[in-house]
Structures are given as C-alpha cells and as structure tokens.
Design a protein around this motif. Structure first.
Motif, PDB file in Angstrom:
ATOM      1  N   ILE A  73       0.858  -1.013  -0.108  1.00 28.61           N
ATOM      2  CA  ILE A  73      -0.076   0.148   0.060  1.00 28.61           C
ATOM      3  C   ILE A  73       0.876   1.090   0.091  1.00 28.61           C
ATOM      4  CG2 ILE A  73      -0.214   0.096   2.479  1.00 28.61           C
ATOM      5  CD1 ILE A  73      -3.114   1.069   1.860  1.00 28.61           C
ATOM      6  N   LYS A  74       0.451   2.128  -0.672  1.00 31.55           N
ATOM      7  CA  LYS A  74       1.241   3.695  -0.642  1.00 31.55           C
ATOM      8  C   LYS A  74       0.302   4.664  -1.341  1.00 31.55           C
ATOM      9  CE  LYS A  74       4.869   5.984  -0.409  1.00 31.55           C
ATOM     10  NZ  LYS A  74       5.394   6.467   0.794  1.00 31.55           N
ATOM     11  N   ASP A  75       0.495   5.876  -0.672  1.00 36.53           N
ATOM     12  CA  ASP A  75      -0.041   7.075  -1.216  1.00 36.53           C
ATOM     13  C   ASP A  75       0.600   7.583  -2.202  1.00 36.53           C
ATOM     14  OD1 ASP A  75       1.860   7.878   0.830  1.00 36.53           O
ATOM     15  OD2 ASP A  75       1.449   9.723   0.570  1.00 36.53           O
ATOM     16  N   ILE A  76       0.093   7.535  -3.318  1.00 34.39           N
ATOM     17  CA  ILE A  76       0.691   8.130  -4.621  1.00 34.39           C
ATOM     18  C   ILE A  76      -0.078   9.219  -5.336  1.00 34.39           C
ATOM     19  CG2 ILE A  76       1.099   7.175  -7.051  1.00 34.39           C
ATOM     20  CD1 ILE A  76       1.600   4.662  -5.627  1.00 34.39           C
ATOM     21  N   GLY A  77       0.735  10.291  -5.841  1.00 34.32           N
ATOM     22  CA  GLY A  77      -0.014  11.131  -6.520  1.00 34.32           C
ATOM     23  C   GLY A  77      -0.769  10.705  -7.817  1.00 34.32           C
ATOM     24  N   VAL A  78      -1.739  11.634  -8.148  1.00 38.11           N
ATOM     25  CA  VAL A  78      -2.577  11.292  -9.322  1.00 38.11           C
ATOM     26  C   VAL A  78      -2.051  11.068 -10.681  1.00 38.11           C
ATOM     27  CG1 VAL A  78      -4.475  12.532  -8.327  1.00 38.11           C
ATOM     28  CG2 VAL A  78      -2.861  13.681  -9.989  1.00 38.11           C
ATOM     29  N   LEU A  79      -0.701  11.819 -11.133  1.00 37.31           N
ATOM     30  CA  LEU A  79      -0.044  11.555 -12.039  1.00 37.31           C
ATOM     31  C   LEU A  79       0.590  10.086 -12.050  1.00 37.31           C
ATOM     32  CD1 LEU A  79       1.508  14.970 -13.070  1.00 37.31           C
ATOM     33  CD2 LEU A  79      -0.760  13.901 -13.706  1.00 37.31           C
ATOM     34  N   GLY A  80       1.114   9.871 -10.837  1.00 39.55           N
ATOM     35  CA  GLY A  80       1.828   8.125 -10.790  1.00 39.55           C
ATOM     36  C   GLY A  80       1.024   7.261 -11.056  1.00 39.55           C
ATOM     37  N   GLN A  81      -0.373   7.418 -10.396  1.00 36.25           N
ATOM     38  CA  GLN A  81      -1.434   6.367 -10.236  1.00 36.25           C
ATOM     39  C   GLN A  81      -1.686   5.774 -11.636  1.00 36.25           C
ATOM     40  OE1 GLN A  81      -4.640   6.920 -11.741  1.00 36.25           O
ATOM     41  NE2 GLN A  81      -5.487   4.970 -11.061  1.00 36.25           N
ATOM     42  N   LYS A  82      -1.932   6.464 -12.601  1.00 42.49           N
ATOM     43  CA  LYS A  82      -2.257   5.848 -13.952  1.00 42.49           C
ATOM     44  C   LYS A  82      -0.950   5.405 -14.396  1.00 42.49           C
ATOM     45  CE  LYS A  82      -3.910   7.208 -18.401  1.00 42.49           C
ATOM     46  NZ  LYS A  82      -4.378   8.285 -19.360  1.00 42.49           N
ATOM     47  N   ASN A  83       0.405   5.722 -14.277  1.00 37.59           N
ATOM     48  CA  ASN A  83       1.506   4.986 -14.942  1.00 37.59           C
ATOM     49  C   ASN A  83       1.848   3.761 -14.028  1.00 37.59           C
ATOM     50  OD1 ASN A  83       1.932   7.321 -16.776  1.00 37.59           O
ATOM     51  ND2 ASN A  83       3.158   8.428 -15.201  1.00 37.59           N
ATOM     52  N   ILE A  84       1.814   3.746 -13.029  1.00 37.51           N
ATOM     53  CA  ILE A  84       2.079   2.604 -12.163  1.00 37.51           C
ATOM     54  C   ILE A  84       1.076   1.615 -12.410  1.00 37.51           C
ATOM     55  CG2 ILE A  84       1.963   1.685  -9.929  1.00 37.51           C
ATOM     56  CD1 ILE A  84       3.282   4.240  -9.014  1.00 37.51           C
ATOM     57  N   LYS A  85      -0.277   1.599 -12.439  1.00 37.66           N
ATOM     58  CA  LYS A  85      -1.247   0.842 -12.789  1.00 37.66           C
ATOM     59  C   LYS A  85      -1.046   0.169 -14.293  1.00 37.66           C
ATOM     60  CE  LYS A  85      -6.275   0.367 -12.169  1.00 37.66           C
ATOM     61  NZ  LYS A  85      -7.515   1.133 -12.076  1.00 37.66           N
ATOM     62  N   CYS A  86      -0.647   1.096 -15.142  1.00 45.38           N
ATOM     63  CA  CYS A  86      -0.318   0.466 -16.395  1.00 45.38           C
ATOM     64  C   CYS A  86       0.826  -0.436 -16.604  1.00 45.38           C
ATOM     65  CB  CYS A  86       0.095   1.654 -17.387  1.00 45.38           C
ATOM     66  SG  CYS A  86      -1.442   2.569 -18.069  1.00 45.38           S
ATOM     67  N   ALA A  87       2.067  -0.190 -15.645  1.00 41.52           N
ATOM     68  CA  ALA A  87       3.075  -0.771 -15.591  1.00 41.52           C
ATOM     69  C   ALA A  87       3.085  -1.988 -14.938  1.00 41.52           C
ATOM     70  CB  ALA A  87       4.243  -0.136 -14.790  1.00 41.52           C
ATOM     71  N   LEU A  88       2.115  -2.175 -14.096  1.00 39.49           N
ATOM     72  CA  LEU A  88       1.710  -3.340 -13.297  1.00 39.49           C
ATOM     73  C   LEU A  88       0.802  -4.255 -13.825  1.00 39.49           C
ATOM     74  CD1 LEU A  88       2.061  -2.360  -9.510  1.00 39.49           C
ATOM     75  CD2 LEU A  88       3.595  -3.753 -10.875  1.00 39.49           C
ATOM     76  N   LYS A  89       0.293  -3.792 -15.161  1.00 40.65           N
ATOM     77  CA  LYS A  89      -0.864  -4.704 -15.792  1.00 40.65           C
ATOM     78  C   LYS A  89      -0.391  -5.927 -16.330  1.00 40.65           C
ATOM     79  CE  LYS A  89      -4.308  -4.175 -19.550  1.00 40.65           C
ATOM     80  NZ  LYS A  89      -4.704  -3.564 -20.596  1.00 40.65           N
ATOM     81  N   ASN A  90      -1.004  -6.996 -16.025  1.00 40.61           N
ATOM     82  CA  ASN A  90      -0.620  -8.346 -16.166  1.00 40.61           C
ATOM     83  C   ASN A  90       0.672  -8.798 -15.416  1.00 40.61           C
ATOM     84  OD1 ASN A  90      -2.670  -8.440 -18.251  1.00 40.61           O
ATOM     85  ND2 ASN A  90      -0.912  -7.568 -19.815  1.00 40.61           N
ATOM     86  N   ARG A  91       1.140  -7.945 -14.343  1.00 41.45           N
ATOM     87  CA  ARG A  91       2.105  -8.333 -13.484  1.00 41.45           C
ATOM     88  C   ARG A  91       1.666  -8.552 -12.067  1.00 41.45           C
ATOM     89  NH1 ARG A  91       7.123  -4.746 -13.759  1.00 41.45           N
ATOM     90  NH2 ARG A  91       8.005  -6.360 -12.698  1.00 41.45           N
ATOM     91  N   ALA A  92       0.708  -7.727 -11.769  1.00 42.92           N
ATOM     92  CA  ALA A  92       0.439  -7.754 -10.442  1.00 42.92           C
ATOM     93  C   ALA A  92      -1.029  -7.055 -10.242  1.00 42.92           C
ATOM     94  CB  ALA A  92       1.115  -6.962  -9.357  1.00 42.92           C
TER      95      ALA A  92
END
Length: 184
Positions: free
Chosen positions: A96-115
C-alpha cells in the motif's frame, strides 16, 4: 497486489494507511523516494520514504532508477523501478502507498498483467481539509488547497472514490474493495 491511496493534502491518506497496516499482517508499506523533510507523523507510518536531497533525487532521474516521479508542493516524490519488480514478484504480501494522481495511472499500466492494482481516491470537503491541515501544523495551506481541483480532476481514473469524513466507514469500504479485488 498494490493498493494506491490518493487524494488532496489533509484528506487522511496516512491515517487510513496506518489503520490498514495495523489490521493486515500481509500488508506492507511500499517505500518511495522524496525530497521533503520528514514529519513527526512519519514514524507512525514505519518509514514511508527514502529521504533524498534534491541533488540525489535528480541523480536517480538521470540514472533511470525511477519509474515515475512528480514534483508536488515544491518537493519531488517518486517510485523506484525495483519497487515495481518487488510488487510483481511477491505473491505472499500486498503493498500500500499514497501516490500522486499522475503516478497512479502510470503505475497501474506498468503493473498490468504483472500484479493486481486497486486504486482509491479519497475526498473530503474543502473546509474539513483546511481544518485538518491546520491541526497538523501545516504552514503552506493555500499551496496545498490550490492543488485540490487539479487532483480532483483525476478522480475518475480510480477504481473507487470514497469521501473520508468518517474513518471507520472509510476503512470498512476499503476493506470490502480489498476483499473483492483479492478474489478476482
């Protein structure tokens, strides 16, 4: 699974995260990097950040060590590439982590199909945010509140939007979301 908590300053992100960490043994706080100075409340969060000078942070950017970063309230915040690998490889724990609104979208895409990723945007009325910021001793309240509209414009990108005016109710809603996401 990574649980992302976002929202405006004073919305209660760290309080919510602390309560969830206390409840779930398999939930770990994901450390990220920042140039902001430590706060008294950081110790309750079990070292949420790797504290860097601005020069050290900029060197990590140049070295390509950061997956994403953002300047918020005149400080850098960012996630290491190695943190994404850690989330993807760890099948026993959730993060769990508090993440800024710009990072949220990028991180979600990066972890797609990984976690799995569960993103939650917390809100609260503006007057309540101002009250909370004053109570915690913030001196740059106008700066923090001025970013609120920008952050709210990204709320639609999240899996859930929760108004955090009652901590117990907020926690119950998040726990239901975690359970549902875990079963998928």
């Amino acid at each position: 699974m990574l649980i992302i908590i976002s929202g405006s300053a004073g919305v209660g992100k760290n309080t919510v995260i602390t309560k969830l960490l206390e409840k779930y043994n398999n939930l770990k706080l994901l450390q990220t990097c920042t140039t902001r100075p430590p706060r008294n409340t950081d110790s309750a969060m079990h070292n949420p950040y790797i504290y860097l000078t601005k020069e050290q942070f900029e060197q990590k950017i140049k070295n390509g060590e950061l997956f994403e970063f953002e300047e918020i309230h005149q400080n850098y915040y960012g996630m290491l590439n190695s943190s994404l690998d850690q989330i993807a490889k760890d099948k026993e724990n959730n993060y769990i982590k508090d993440i800024g609104v710009l990072g949220q979208k990028n991180i979600k895409c990066a972890l797609k199909n990984r976690a799995k990723v569960l993103s939650i945007f917390l809100t609260a009325p503006k007057d309540e945010l101002i009250k909370r910021l004053k109570e915690r001793g913030d001196h740059d309240i106008d700066l923090r509140i001025s970013r609120m509209e920008f952050e709210l414009s990204y709320a639609k990108n999240y899996d859930a939007i929760i108004e955090n005016t009652n901590l117990n109710k907020t926690l119950a809603q998040i726990e239901k979301l975690i359970t549902a996401k875990s079963k998928k």
